[in-house]
Design a protein around this motif. Sequence first.
Motif, short mmCIF file in Angstrom:
data_model
loop_
_atom_site.label_atom_id
_atom_site.label_comp_id
_atom_site.label_asym_id
_atom_site.label_seq_id
_atom_site.Cartn_x
_atom_site.Cartn_y
_atom_site.Cartn_z
N HIS A 45 0.95 -0.90 -0.25
CA HIS A 45 0.36 -0.25 0.04
C HIS A 45 1.20 1.51 0.50
O HIS A 45 1.27 1.23 0.94
N GLU A 59 3.76 -0.13 2.55
CA GLU A 59 3.20 -0.53 3.82
C GLU A 59 3.06 -2.10 3.38
O GLU A 59 1.93 -2.60 1.82
N LEU A 62 -0.25 -8.31 4.93
CA LEU A 62 -0.29 -9.66 4.83
C LEU A 62 -1.54 -9.76 4.38
O LEU A 62 -2.72 -9.57 4.45
N ARG A 63 -1.88 -11.45 3.33
CA ARG A 63 -3.37 -11.86 3.13
C ARG A 63 -2.88 -13.05 2.90
O ARG A 63 -2.53 -14.06 2.39
N PRO A 73 -7.34 -10.52 7.35
CA PRO A 73 -6.41 -9.71 9.03
C PRO A 73 -6.32 -9.61 10.16
O PRO A 73 -6.30 -10.24 11.47
N ASN A 116 4.49 -4.55 9.61
CA ASN A 116 3.71 -4.78 10.43
C ASN A 116 4.49 -5.62 11.17
O ASN A 116 4.75 -6.69 11.27
N ASP A 178 2.11 2.86 14.83
CA ASP A 178 0.84 2.40 13.90
C ASP A 178 -0.62 2.94 14.85
O ASP A 178 -0.67 2.59 16.04
N ASP A 179 -1.27 2.89 14.23
CA ASP A 179 -2.92 3.15 15.05
C ASP A 179 -2.83 4.34 16.07
O ASP A 179 -3.86 3.55 16.77
N GLU A 233 -3.33 7.90 8.52
CA GLU A 233 -3.54 6.96 7.49
C GLU A 233 -5.11 6.89 7.38
O GLU A 233 -6.38 7.14 7.77
N GLU A 236 -9.37 8.88 2.38
CA GLU A 236 -9.80 8.41 1.42
C GLU A 236 -10.18 10.37 0.37
O GLU A 236 -10.88 9.58 -0.62
N TYR A 255 -7.08 4.93 0.12
CA TYR A 255 -7.28 4.56 -0.95
C TYR A 255 -6.94 6.06 -1.50
O TYR A 255 -7.61 5.55 -2.95
P1 C2E Z 1 -2.64 -1.71 9.43
O1 C2E Z 1 -1.10 -1.68 9.68
O2 C2E Z 1 -2.70 -0.38 10.23
O3 C2E Z 1 -2.96 -0.91 8.68
C1 C2E Z 1 -3.98 -0.36 7.23
C2 C2E Z 1 -5.51 -1.34 7.03
O4 C2E Z 1 -6.55 0.01 7.03
C3 C2E Z 1 -4.41 -1.69 6.21
O5 C2E Z 1 -5.91 -2.87 6.16
C4 C2E Z 1 -5.30 -0.81 4.99
O6 C2E Z 1 -5.54 -1.95 3.20
C5 C2E Z 1 -6.28 -0.34 5.48
N1 C2E Z 1 -6.87 0.77 4.43
C6 C2E Z 1 -5.28 1.91 4.19
N2 C2E Z 1 -6.19 2.56 3.73
C7 C2E Z 1 -7.48 2.82 3.38
C8 C2E Z 1 -8.71 3.75 3.45
O7 C2E Z 1 -8.64 4.14 2.58
N3 C2E Z 1 -10.19 3.67 3.30
C9 C2E Z 1 -10.45 1.89 3.97
N4 C2E Z 1 -11.38 1.90 4.20
N5 C2E Z 1 -9.15 1.02 5.03
C10 C2E Z 1 -7.61 1.47 4.84
P2 C2E Z 1 -5.96 -4.65 6.24
O8 C2E Z 1 -4.61 -4.74 5.18
O9 C2E Z 1 -6.61 -5.14 6.67
O10 C2E Z 1 -4.78 -4.51 8.08
C11 C2E Z 1 -5.63 -4.60 8.72
C12 C2E Z 1 -4.60 -4.96 9.91
O11 C2E Z 1 -3.95 -6.01 10.12
C13 C2E Z 1 -3.39 -4.10 9.34
O12 C2E Z 1 -3.83 -2.57 10.29
C14 C2E Z 1 -2.30 -4.21 10.76
O13 C2E Z 1 -2.13 -3.59 11.82
C15 C2E Z 1 -2.68 -6.11 10.29
N6 C2E Z 1 -1.56 -6.07 9.76
C16 C2E Z 1 -2.17 -6.62 7.95
N7 C2E Z 1 -0.77 -7.47 7.95
C17 C2E Z 1 0.43 -7.53 8.92
C18 C2E Z 1 1.67 -8.03 8.73
O14 C2E Z 1 1.95 -8.50 7.69
N8 C2E Z 1 2.15 -8.68 10.04
C19 C2E Z 1 0.70 -8.51 11.71
N9 C2E Z 1 1.42 -8.56 12.64
N10 C2E Z 1 -0.49 -7.32 11.62
C20 C2E Z 1 -0.72 -7.07 9.87
#
Ligand code: C2E
Length: 279
Positions: A45, A59, A62-63, A73, A116, A178-179, A233, A236, A255
Amino acid sequence: HQKSSISQRWSFFDDHLASRMKREIFLRNRLDTALENEEFRLVFHPIVRASDTAVVAFEALLRWQLDGENIAPHEFIGLAEQTGRIRQIGYWVLQKSCLEIRMLTELYGSISVCVNVSVVQFQDLSFASTIEEMIRYYGIEARFLHIEITESVFSGDKENLFFTIKHLQSLGIKVSIDDFGTGYSSLSVMQDLNVNIVKIDKSFIDKLDLNGMTIVAAVMSISANMGYKVVAEGVETAEQAEKLTKAGVHYLQGYLYERPLELHQVSGFIQKNREQMAH
Ligand code: C2E
Ligand code: MG
Ligand code: MG
Ligand code: MG
């Protein structure tokens, strides 16, 4: 009559709970073989500079594709943390991210990858030395690897936490929170942690009214004094981007710019982005 409807409701609740638990057991088991079955992949991303929307980082997200179904995730990271499997999965994520850093820096120069890292991984005493070895093994520059942690790392041993962050930074790695703002102790995190980057959570970016902008301004002011860079973060809309840029936020992600990209789409995105810069 009354009694039977209550017991019906209870049995509905039981069914619901039972099916949720079944699903969790199923996923937890399948997580054990997901790596060897090559069910994981990373998507990327973009993060852009607010001043000119040049892409500066990706960024890694993971999928998990399981029997043709995408598992989000938020549904499986927690389960992998419970079983400890997140350590191996996280190691794989770091390996793939290092490979991507090598590819990106060879082809395009200065572009970072943000990874992450789960609190479970981060609390391992050997975490920083593992990363140190990896950087050497893959022959990448440490400054292009960013490690994202959440405020939840604060729940563990503080001394180890500070030690790990210092060790990573001494290698040249950047550490992000993060967050930011959603944890239980955001201000103590600001005070105690010496991170490099703060990522303001999407929930704040979603409501940039007068109060929302006051919060952003406060984060900017604290960050300026602490020497942190700030990322927003979940951007949109163009209106959000404009407000955040005016407030001095350094980088934007969301996005509005792009959805997370498949590996093979990354180069095309960078080329398109650089063509836009040239004009
Ligand atoms: P995160 O690290 O805060 O990642 C941002 C999440 O928000 C991602 O969702 C991303 O797709 C989404 N996002 C970014 N911009 C926008 C936007 O404009 N609108 C909307 N609606 N969403 C947006 P994703 O990919 O579903 O990941 C969710 C969480 O899962 C991540 O939050 C992170 O905490 C965790 N995660 C993802 N990959 C990994 C990884 O490899 N390892 C670990 N430990 N956690 C992961
Ligand atoms: Mg993140
Ligand atoms: Mg985040
Ligand atoms: Mg988030």
